[in-house]
Design a protein around this motif. Structure first.
Motif, PDB file in Angstrom:
ATOM      1  N   CYS A 128     -30.252 122.387  35.041  1.00 43.23           N
ATOM      2  CA  CYS A 128     -30.131 122.023  36.460  1.00 43.23           C
ATOM      3  C   CYS A 128     -30.580 120.599  36.737  1.00 43.23           C
ATOM      4  CB  CYS A 128     -30.948 122.992  37.313  1.00 43.23           C
ATOM      5  SG  CYS A 128     -30.271 124.674  37.363  1.00 43.23           S
ATOM      6  N   LEU A 129     -31.122 119.907  35.739  1.00 43.46           N
ATOM      7  CA  LEU A 129     -31.588 118.543  35.979  1.00 43.46           C
ATOM      8  C   LEU A 129     -30.450 117.615  36.374  1.00 43.46           C
ATOM      9  CD1 LEU A 129     -34.217 118.091  33.118  1.00 43.46           C
ATOM     10  CD2 LEU A 129     -34.641 118.413  35.560  1.00 43.46           C
ATOM     11  N   GLU A 130     -29.238 117.922  35.885  1.00 42.84           N
ATOM     12  CA  GLU A 130     -28.088 117.110  36.253  1.00 42.84           C
ATOM     13  C   GLU A 130     -27.828 117.154  37.752  1.00 42.84           C
ATOM     14  OE1 GLU A 130     -23.287 116.698  35.285  1.00 42.84           O
ATOM     15  OE2 GLU A 130     -24.478 118.234  34.298  1.00 42.84           O
ATOM     16  N   GLY A 131     -28.121 118.295  38.362  1.00 39.96           N
ATOM     17  CA  GLY A 131     -27.855 118.446  39.789  1.00 39.96           C
ATOM     18  C   GLY A 131     -28.607 117.464  40.653  1.00 39.96           C
ATOM     19  N   LYS A 132     -29.736 116.967  40.155  1.00 35.74           N
ATOM     20  CA  LYS A 132     -30.526 116.016  40.938  1.00 35.74           C
ATOM     21  C   LYS A 132     -29.899 114.632  41.005  1.00 35.74           C
ATOM     22  CE  LYS A 132     -35.090 118.113  40.278  1.00 35.74           C
ATOM     23  NZ  LYS A 132     -36.504 117.823  39.921  1.00 35.74           N
ATOM     24  N   VAL A 133     -28.981 114.333  40.077  1.00 36.94           N
ATOM     25  CA  VAL A 133     -28.407 112.987  40.040  1.00 36.94           C
ATOM     26  C   VAL A 133     -26.921 112.972  40.357  1.00 36.94           C
ATOM     27  CG1 VAL A 133     -30.134 112.160  38.414  1.00 36.94           C
ATOM     28  CG2 VAL A 133     -28.006 113.136  37.536  1.00 36.94           C
ATOM     29  N   ILE A 134     -26.362 114.121  40.737  1.00 37.15           N
ATOM     30  CA  ILE A 134     -24.948 114.163  41.108  1.00 37.15           C
ATOM     31  C   ILE A 134     -24.703 113.227  42.294  1.00 37.15           C
ATOM     32  CG2 ILE A 134     -23.158 115.602  42.156  1.00 37.15           C
ATOM     33  CD1 ILE A 134     -24.101 117.894  40.441  1.00 37.15           C
ATOM     34  N   GLY A 135     -23.711 112.396  42.160  1.00 29.52           N
ATOM     35  CA  GLY A 135     -23.394 111.445  43.210  1.00 29.52           C
ATOM     36  C   GLY A 135     -23.967 110.062  42.979  1.00 29.52           C
ATOM     37  N   GLU A 136     -24.873 109.943  42.010  1.00 31.88           N
ATOM     38  CA  GLU A 136     -25.407 108.624  41.698  1.00 31.88           C
ATOM     39  C   GLU A 136     -24.352 107.773  41.001  1.00 31.88           C
ATOM     40  OE1 GLU A 136     -30.214 109.363  41.067  1.00 31.88           O
ATOM     41  OE2 GLU A 136     -28.934 108.804  39.376  1.00 31.88           O
ATOM     42  N   GLY A 137     -24.314 106.518  41.310  1.00 36.76           N
ATOM     43  CA  GLY A 137     -23.408 105.601  40.644  1.00 36.76           C
ATOM     44  C   GLY A 137     -24.053 104.998  39.413  1.00 36.76           C
ATOM     45  N   PRO A 138     -23.290 104.266  38.618  1.00 35.61           N
ATOM     46  CA  PRO A 138     -23.824 103.663  37.396  1.00 35.61           C
ATOM     47  C   PRO A 138     -25.059 102.806  37.625  1.00 35.61           C
ATOM     48  CG  PRO A 138     -21.436 103.477  37.463  1.00 35.61           C
ATOM     49  CD  PRO A 138     -21.855 103.989  38.798  1.00 35.61           C
ATOM     50  N   ASP A 139     -25.121 102.124  38.743  1.00 35.60           N
ATOM     51  CA  ASP A 139     -26.250 101.229  38.996  1.00 35.60           C
ATOM     52  C   ASP A 139     -27.540 101.983  39.290  1.00 35.60           C
ATOM     53  OD1 ASP A 139     -24.674  98.987  38.633  1.00 35.60           O
ATOM     54  OD2 ASP A 139     -24.132  98.852  40.756  1.00 35.60           O
ATOM     55  N   GLU A 140     -27.431 103.265  39.640  1.00 35.59           N
ATOM     56  CA  GLU A 140     -28.634 104.057  39.909  1.00 35.59           C
ATOM     57  C   GLU A 140     -29.123 104.822  38.680  1.00 35.59           C
ATOM     58  OE1 GLU A 140     -25.904 104.711  42.385  1.00 35.59           O
ATOM     59  OE2 GLU A 140     -26.724 102.876  43.260  1.00 35.59           O
ATOM     60  N   MET A 141     -28.366 104.854  37.618  1.00 37.03           N
ATOM     61  CA  MET A 141     -28.725 105.647  36.458  1.00 37.03           C
ATOM     62  C   MET A 141     -29.960 105.073  35.771  1.00 37.03           C
ATOM     63  SD  MET A 141     -24.982 106.450  34.745  1.00 37.03           S
ATOM     64  CE  MET A 141     -25.669 107.616  33.550  1.00 37.03           C
ATOM     65  N   LEU A 142     -30.871 105.989  35.379  1.00 35.12           N
ATOM     66  CA  LEU A 142     -32.068 105.618  34.639  1.00 35.12           C
ATOM     67  C   LEU A 142     -32.127 106.414  33.344  1.00 35.12           C
ATOM     68  CD1 LEU A 142     -34.707 105.562  37.538  1.00 35.12           C
ATOM     69  CD2 LEU A 142     -33.586 103.593  36.452  1.00 35.12           C
ATOM     70  N   PHE A 143     -32.698 105.803  32.318  1.00 37.98           N
ATOM     71  CA  PHE A 143     -32.764 106.431  30.999  1.00 37.98           C
ATOM     72  C   PHE A 143     -34.188 106.366  30.474  1.00 37.98           C
ATOM     73  CE2 PHE A 143     -28.626 104.647  31.731  1.00 37.98           C
ATOM     74  CZ  PHE A 143     -27.742 105.637  31.310  1.00 37.98           C
ATOM     75  N   GLY A 144     -34.611 107.444  29.818  1.00 37.74           N
ATOM     76  CA  GLY A 144     -35.925 107.451  29.198  1.00 37.74           C
ATOM     77  C   GLY A 144     -37.037 107.791  30.178  1.00 37.74           C
ATOM     78  N   GLY A 145     -38.254 107.413  29.806  1.00 36.18           N
ATOM     79  CA  GLY A 145     -39.420 107.754  30.601  1.00 36.18           C
ATOM     80  C   GLY A 145     -40.113 108.981  30.051  1.00 36.18           C
ATOM     81  N   THR A 146     -41.245 109.333  30.635  1.00 41.10           N
ATOM     82  CA  THR A 146     -41.951 110.540  30.209  1.00 41.10           C
ATOM     83  C   THR A 146     -41.167 111.771  30.631  1.00 41.10           C
ATOM     84  OG1 THR A 146     -43.202 110.734  32.277  1.00 41.10           O
ATOM     85  CG2 THR A 146     -44.161 109.346  30.523  1.00 41.10           C
ATOM     86  N   GLU A 147     -41.517 112.901  30.046  1.00 48.13           N
ATOM     87  CA  GLU A 147     -40.843 114.144  30.419  1.00 48.13           C
ATOM     88  C   GLU A 147     -41.068 114.466  31.895  1.00 48.13           C
ATOM     89  OE1 GLU A 147     -40.988 113.625  26.356  1.00 48.13           O
ATOM     90  OE2 GLU A 147     -42.834 114.066  27.481  1.00 48.13           O
ATOM     91  N   GLU A 148     -42.266 114.167  32.400  1.00 51.01           N
ATOM     92  CA  GLU A 148     -42.538 114.400  33.817  1.00 51.01           C
ATOM     93  C   GLU A 148     -41.612 113.561  34.684  1.00 51.01           C
ATOM     94  OE1 GLU A 148     -46.495 115.170  31.697  1.00 51.01           O
ATOM     95  OE2 GLU A 148     -44.779 113.811  31.502  1.00 51.01           O
ATOM     96  N   GLN A 149     -41.394 112.313  34.318  1.00 49.68           N
ATOM     97  CA  GLN A 149     -40.499 111.453  35.094  1.00 49.68           C
ATOM     98  C   GLN A 149     -39.074 111.987  35.081  1.00 49.68           C
ATOM     99  OE1 GLN A 149     -41.612 107.813  32.937  1.00 49.68           O
ATOM    100  NE2 GLN A 149     -42.154 106.879  34.896  1.00 49.68           N
TER     101      GLN A 149
END
Length: 273
Positions: A99-120
């Motif tokens: 379900c983590l994908e559901g939190k970023v549905i609608g985000e464009g390429p410029d909003e995408m983030l990669f990595g970080g801690t598991e909590e992030q």
């Protein structure tokens, strides 16, 4: 000494050929970050390495220190408390990560983030399988289940990488696709390892009735695989930098969103390397 030299032959991002090595080298995660390091350490799963990977590579003892990751621990306790057994705990973790994908549905390429801690990653969500698998891996470990990352490569296609996990229970390793929530099992209901799935593709097809018909649930995605250990209690050894989309990955996503017109595959001459 001989074993170490043999295993070294199957280790690293070049295991799937120069084109895929180039892809891993241009991964959107920050250079030197945890996700890059885990990819560089992966060991390809083949007949020559399977015995080592399934018998000795991953220690089964859990060394999580209580109170060191309270946010992750709270979630793991919640899932365990509402589960009747180990399998339900794993299914609960898989359902959450899917379900983590559901939190970023609608985000464009410029909003995408990669990595970080598991909590992030848990807070912001992610549709990037590498980040999602890492979350699933540590949640399983905190729940008392030995777990590790599995890199899947469809060697017959370009840019067809995927990351899942394997979790140990019932005296064996079983694959879980943390992006889709699919918990792979054999015909007797026992955990099915990545190696079993590679050699018995009918087990993969049987899980497509689960309702998940993504390309990650096909035998082709299991043509190549590699395993990498990642332990939540060793997090101090890693860099959890957060990065943004790079031009290389941006071009790939743009073509994927267009459905690969003209049947284009490798975009940057990787097949000529």
């Amino acid at each position: 000494m001989t074993e170490a030299l043999d295993i070294a032959r199957y280790t690293g991002i070049g295991q799937f050929g120069p084109a895929y090595r180039h892809m891993f080298e241009h991964d959107p995660h920050a250079a030197g970050s945890v996700d890059r390091i885990l990819a560089e350490r992966m060991i390809r799963l083949r007949s020559e390495s399977a015995g080592y990977l399934y018998d000795r590579y991953t220690p089964l003892d859990i060394k999580c220190e209580h109170g060191s990751r309270p946010e992750l621990e709270r979630f793991a306790r919640m899932v365990s408390a509402t589960s009747g057994d180990v399998e339900e705990t794993i299914e609960g973790i898989g359902a959450f990560t899917s379900c983590l994908e559901g939190k970023v549905i609608g985000e464009g390429p410029d909003e995408m983030l990669f990595g970080g801690t598991e909590e992030q990653v848990m807070r912001r969500g992610s549709d990037w399988c590498t980040d999602v698998a890492r979350v699933g891996c540590v949640l399983c470990q905190i729940a008392g289940l030995p777990s590790r990352l599995v890199f899947l490569i469809d060697t017959g296609n370009a840019y067809s990488g995927h990351v899942i996990i394997e979790t140990y229970r019932r005296e064996g390793w079983g694959a879980i696709d943390t992006s889709t929530g699919v918990v792979y099992k054999d015909e007797d209901g026992r955990p099915a390892s990545t190696w079993e799935l590679m050699n018995q593709p009918e087990l993969i097809e049987s899980h497509r009735s689960h309702g998940e018909r993504a390309v990650t649930s096909t035998p082709e995605q299991f043509r190549g695989a590699a395993i990498s250990n990642y332990f939540v209690w060793e997090s101090a050894a890693y860099d959890y930098a957060v990065s943004r989309l790079n031009d290389y990955t941006r071009s790939i996503l743009a073509m994927a969103n267009q459905g690969w017109p003209g049947d284009l595959r490798w975009l940057h001459g990787e097949e000529l390397l």
